[in-house]
Write a protein that holds these residues in place. Structure first.
Motif, PDB file in Angstrom:
ATOM      1  N   UNK A 136       3.101 -43.027  14.044  1.00  0.00           N
ATOM      2  CA  UNK A 136       3.450 -41.762  14.859  1.00  0.00           C
ATOM      3  C   UNK A 136       2.118 -41.502  15.846  1.00  0.00           C
ATOM      4  N   UNK A 137       2.208 -40.686  16.626  1.00  0.00           N
ATOM      5  CA  UNK A 137       1.115 -40.410  17.485  1.00  0.00           C
ATOM      6  C   UNK A 137       0.085 -39.503  16.928  1.00  0.00           C
TER       7      UNK A 137
ATOM      8  N   UNK B 187       2.080 -49.412  22.879  1.00  0.00           N
ATOM      9  CA  UNK B 187       1.537 -50.688  22.862  1.00  0.00           C
ATOM     10  C   UNK B 187       0.852 -51.256  21.730  1.00  0.00           C
ATOM     11  N   UNK B 188       0.019 -50.349  21.000  1.00  0.00           N
ATOM     12  CA  UNK B 188      -0.471 -50.589  19.594  1.00  0.00           C
ATOM     13  C   UNK B 188       0.640 -50.641  18.608  1.00  0.00           C
TER      14      UNK B 188
ATOM     15  N   UNK C 275      -6.620 -44.323  14.379  1.00  0.00           N
ATOM     16  CA  UNK C 275      -6.394 -45.737  14.848  1.00  0.00           C
ATOM     17  C   UNK C 275      -6.960 -45.733  16.398  1.00  0.00           C
ATOM     18  N   UNK C 276      -6.639 -44.820  17.087  1.00  0.00           N
ATOM     19  CA  UNK C 276      -7.053 -44.823  18.462  1.00  0.00           C
ATOM     20  C   UNK C 276      -8.937 -45.081  18.488  1.00  0.00           C
ATOM     21  N   UNK C 277      -9.505 -44.413  17.804  1.00  0.00           N
ATOM     22  CA  UNK C 277     -10.954 -44.743  18.161  1.00  0.00           C
ATOM     23  C   UNK C 277     -11.211 -46.130  17.836  1.00  0.00           C
TER      24      UNK C 277
ATOM     25  N   UNK D 276      -3.326 -41.104  11.445  1.00  0.00           N
ATOM     26  CA  UNK D 276      -2.475 -40.753  12.657  1.00  0.00           C
ATOM     27  C   UNK D 276      -3.188 -41.455  13.778  1.00  0.00           C
ATOM     28  N   UNK D 277      -2.349 -41.794  14.621  1.00  0.00           N
ATOM     29  CA  UNK D 277      -2.819 -42.692  15.813  1.00  0.00           C
ATOM     30  C   UNK D 277      -4.079 -42.157  16.403  1.00  0.00           C
TER      31      UNK D 277
END
Length: 116
Positions: free
Chosen positions: A115-116, A70-71, A42-44, A37-38
């Protein structure tokens, strides 16, 4: 001399396969089981390795990576995956991220987890 030609050919073949934007996962590379998951995976990475150059009011290359959209857009319509996997011109510019980190992005994109 023949060994040198063989080794050089293998090296060139290996380097050219890296520019495809795909990281082959060997047994030493582990990625989490289940959906990537994002928010969790991914976000970190984006926050710790990308946002210093691709955030704020003047992002490098005009590429903002501050939000999920954006990503996601940069992975679907841009060259984010290719650049993080490119040993000749890596992102971040300090060098390639570990294979396991890059594999997270590949898994996120290639298995439909965008997906978020």
């Amino acid at each position: 001399m023949m060994k040198k030609i063989i080794y050089t050919s293998i090296l060139i073949l290996m380097m050219s396969s890296c520019s495809e934007g795909y990281i082959p996962i060997d047994e030493a590379t582990t990625i989490p089981t289940g959906p990537i998951t994002y928010q969790t995976h991914i976000s970190p990475v984006i926050s710790s390795r990308c946002i210093s150059c691709h955030g704020g009011s003047d992002p490098q290359g005009g590429l903002l990576l501050q939000t999920f959209n954006q990503v996601r857009n940069s992975t679907e319509n841009g060259t984010l995956i290719q650049r993080i996997n490119d040993p000749a011109d890596p992102m971040p510019t300090t060098g390639l991220m570990p294979a396991s980190t890059r594999a997270l992005f590949d898994e996120w994109v290639n298995n439909g987890y965008l997906e978020n």
